[in-house]
Design a protein around this motif. Structure first.
Motif, mmCIF file in Angstrom:
data_model
loop_
_atom_site.group_PDB
_atom_site.id
_atom_site.type_symbol
_atom_site.label_atom_id
_atom_site.label_comp_id
_atom_site.label_asym_id
_atom_site.label_seq_id
_atom_site.Cartn_x
_atom_site.Cartn_y
_atom_site.Cartn_z
ATOM 1 N N ASP A 63 -57.750 -54.434 64.413
ATOM 2 C CA ASP A 63 -56.395 -53.324 64.312
ATOM 3 C C ASP A 63 -56.902 -52.393 63.105
ATOM 4 O O ASP A 63 -55.884 -51.284 63.033
ATOM 5 N N ALA A 64 -57.673 -52.565 62.290
ATOM 6 C CA ALA A 64 -57.913 -51.537 61.294
ATOM 7 C C ALA A 64 -58.375 -50.112 61.565
ATOM 8 O O ALA A 64 -57.890 -49.168 60.855
ATOM 9 N N ASP A 65 -59.270 -50.022 62.561
ATOM 10 C CA ASP A 65 -59.396 -48.900 63.072
ATOM 11 C C ASP A 65 -58.198 -48.217 63.698
ATOM 12 O O ASP A 65 -58.071 -46.662 63.303
ATOM 13 N N ILE A 66 -57.478 -48.813 64.386
ATOM 14 C CA ILE A 66 -56.325 -48.073 64.949
ATOM 15 C C ILE A 66 -55.435 -47.722 63.962
ATOM 16 O O ILE A 66 -54.576 -46.571 63.660
ATOM 17 N N PHE A 67 -55.224 -48.661 62.963
ATOM 18 C CA PHE A 67 -54.118 -48.493 61.669
ATOM 19 C C PHE A 67 -54.801 -47.286 60.969
ATOM 20 O O PHE A 67 -53.772 -46.290 60.550
ATOM 21 N N VAL A 68 -55.833 -47.154 60.438
ATOM 22 C CA VAL A 68 -56.306 -46.147 59.652
ATOM 23 C C VAL A 68 -56.450 -44.678 60.451
ATOM 24 O O VAL A 68 -55.922 -43.711 59.863
ATOM 25 N N THR A 69 -56.619 -44.623 61.688
ATOM 26 C CA THR A 69 -56.714 -43.427 62.591
ATOM 27 C C THR A 69 -55.239 -42.892 62.497
ATOM 28 O O THR A 69 -54.837 -41.781 62.158
ATOM 29 N N LYS A 70 -54.281 -43.853 62.944
ATOM 30 C CA LYS A 70 -52.677 -43.426 62.897
ATOM 31 C C LYS A 70 -52.139 -42.742 61.509
ATOM 32 O O LYS A 70 -51.722 -41.922 61.574
ATOM 33 N N LEU A 71 -52.893 -43.558 60.591
ATOM 34 C CA LEU A 71 -52.289 -43.331 59.345
ATOM 35 C C LEU A 71 -52.659 -41.884 59.005
ATOM 36 O O LEU A 71 -52.200 -41.227 58.219
ATOM 37 N N TRP A 72 -54.085 -41.580 59.131
ATOM 38 C CA TRP A 72 -54.536 -40.325 58.764
ATOM 39 C C TRP A 72 -53.753 -39.141 59.713
ATOM 40 O O TRP A 72 -53.481 -38.108 59.220
ATOM 41 N N LYS A 73 -53.507 -39.625 60.763
ATOM 42 C CA LYS A 73 -52.744 -38.538 61.605
ATOM 43 C C LYS A 73 -51.514 -38.318 60.965
ATOM 44 O O LYS A 73 -51.026 -36.978 60.920
ATOM 45 N N ILE A 74 -50.813 -39.449 60.683
ATOM 46 C CA ILE A 74 -49.405 -38.959 60.117
ATOM 47 C C ILE A 74 -49.666 -38.381 58.750
ATOM 48 O O ILE A 74 -48.842 -37.321 58.438
ATOM 49 N N LEU A 75 -50.442 -38.837 57.962
ATOM 50 C CA LEU A 75 -50.508 -38.340 56.707
ATOM 51 C C LEU A 75 -50.947 -36.622 56.895
ATOM 52 O O LEU A 75 -50.368 -35.632 56.095
#
Length: 81
Positions: A63-75
């Motif tokens: 889940d870390a990959d998905i989390f960080v990818t989404k986090l960076w998109k939102i950021l």
């Protein structure tokens, strides 16, 4: 990421903290304050996403990959508003 804009408008605390908290609850089933604070601190120190990802893999596994990818998109979205 335009960190100057992120910092100036307090985007991490105002826009991302709630999302991060919700995702951590979704992945772990509880509000893990230490992990939430860890992610917030990494963002506040302008850490590279790969550094955050490597450390989160220990807790979130795949889940870390998905989390960080989404986090960076939102950021990135909030940094360009």
């Amino acid at each position: 990421i335009r960190w100057d804009i992120v910092d100036k408008h307090n985007i991490i605390q105002l826009k991302l903290k709630k999302w991060i908290t919700g995702k951590i609850i979704e992945y772990l089933g509880e509000e893990e304050k230490t992990l939430i604070d860890f992610v917030i601190e990494k963002l506040l120190s302008h850490s590279h996403p790969s550094i955050i990802l490597n450390e989160l893999k220990l807790v979130l596994d795949d889940d870390a990959d998905i989390f960080v990818t989404k986090l960076w998109k939102i950021l990135a979205f909030h940094a360009t508003k």
